[in-house]
Scaffold this active site. Structure first.
Site, PDB file in Angstrom:
ATOM      1  N   SER A 134      13.100  62.788 114.081  1.00  0.00           N
ATOM      2  CA  SER A 134      12.813  62.958 112.667  1.00  0.00           C
ATOM      3  C   SER A 134      11.429  62.371 112.414  1.00  0.00           C
ATOM      4  O   SER A 134      10.478  62.685 113.129  1.00  0.00           O
ATOM      5  CB  SER A 134      13.895  62.284 111.817  1.00  0.00           C
ATOM      6  N   TYR A 148       6.915  69.248 105.045  1.00  0.00           N
ATOM      7  CA  TYR A 148       7.323  68.483 106.219  1.00  0.00           C
ATOM      8  C   TYR A 148       8.426  67.499 105.861  1.00  0.00           C
ATOM      9  O   TYR A 148       9.441  67.389 106.569  1.00  0.00           O
ATOM     10  CB  TYR A 148       6.109  67.752 106.790  1.00  0.00           C
ATOM     11  N   LYS A 152      12.299  67.163 107.297  1.00  0.00           N
ATOM     12  CA  LYS A 152      12.782  65.952 107.963  1.00  0.00           C
ATOM     13  C   LYS A 152      13.885  65.255 107.167  1.00  0.00           C
ATOM     14  O   LYS A 152      14.802  64.668 107.759  1.00  0.00           O
ATOM     15  CB  LYS A 152      11.614  65.000 108.232  1.00  0.00           C
TER      16      LYS A 152
END
Length: 279
Positions: A134, A148, A152
């Site tokens: 992660s 992003y 994650k």
């Protein structure tokens, strides 16, 4: 004890470091990537303890084929390290919808695809370990990072829930939350930079892209050390559910935890009295 370790995104960056470290430690490695010739060049070979195979993590068919090749060659899979990923940078309004979907497709559905293909093998074995990379961005949102971070944060929720699904079958899970490491995430092959399209963001976009590019090659974390740490975790009987990697990430995670505690306490007066009166 030698393990069979599957590594995605093994053609460069952290994936290459993980595969090299695993081979050096005596493990058998299934090194995967969209361009197997790049993986072979990075790792050398052929060698008896290395299988290089094609895997685009956005393809479930590729995932099943890679898993079958691994079992055909080595007979089992002990550890899956979901490493492959990319970075679509930008302020949310300037990220095209198709780029946002590609970000989620690679960073969230990608490891889901590979894990879905691996789990039947691990369940039959009643043993295995799924490690998914992660990011501190999976815990802490920041500007220029909407796509992003969304991918994650999704990884965090999926992996935390998956742990409860598969623990009864002897399968462990670990979420890895690195800070800034000197990988190849910020090179153009991994990062898609935004095209300025909204005047209000233009100056901030230009300066932020320049700032992000200046970080590349200057990140404090050593990916080779991270690779060795991941192998140490893979060798533990009771591996952690989370591994926060890097001093910057540890401080960021602690600050986030305190922020959540503070926000929960601040919500208590208004949010703690919302039950039906008859309960």
């Amino acid at each position: 004890m030698s393990k069979v370790i599957v590594v995605t995104g093994a053609g460069r960056g952290l994936g290459t470091d993980i595969a090299r470290a695993a081979l050096a430690a005596g493990h058998r490695v299934v090194a995967t990537g969209r361009r197997p010739e790049q993986v072979e060049k990075a790792l050398g070979g052929p060698r008896d303890d290395l299988l290089v195979t094609t895997l685009d993590v956005t393809s479930l068919e590729d995932a099943y084929a890679a898993v079958q090749a691994a079992v055909d060659r080595f007979g089992r899979i002990d550890v899956l390290i979901n490493n492959a990923g990319n970075f679509f940078a930008g302020f949310f309004e300037e990220i095209p919808p198709d780029h946002l979907r590609q970000q989620i497709e690679t960073n969230l559905f990608g490891p889901m695809n590979v894990t879905r293909a691996v789990l039947p093998v691990m369940r039959r074995q009643r043993a295995g370990h799924v490690i998914t990379i992660s990011s501190l961005a999976g815990l802490v949102g920041s500007e220029f990072n909407a796509a992003y971070a969304a991918s994650k944060f999704g990884v965090e929720g999926w992996m935390e829930s998956l742990h409860h699904d598969i623990a009864p079958y002897g399968i462990r899970t670990t979420i890895v939350e690195p800070g800034f490491f000197r990988t190849e995430l910020l090179v153009d092959a991994s990062t898609t930079w935004p095209e300025p399209s909204i005047d209000d963001y233009a100056e901030r976009t230009a300066s932020t892209v320049e700032a992000w590019k200046s970080i590349n090659g200057q990140q404090p974390g050593d990916p080779a050390k991270l690779a060795r740490a991941l192998l140490a975790i893979a060798g533990q009987d009771e591996p952690p559910l989370r591994f926060v990697a890097g001093a910057d990430a540890i401080e960021g995670a602690r600050a986030k935890a305190q922020e959540l505690l503070d926000q929960a306490d601040a919500s208590r007066e208004l949010g703690g009295n919302l039950a039906h009166d008859d309960t």
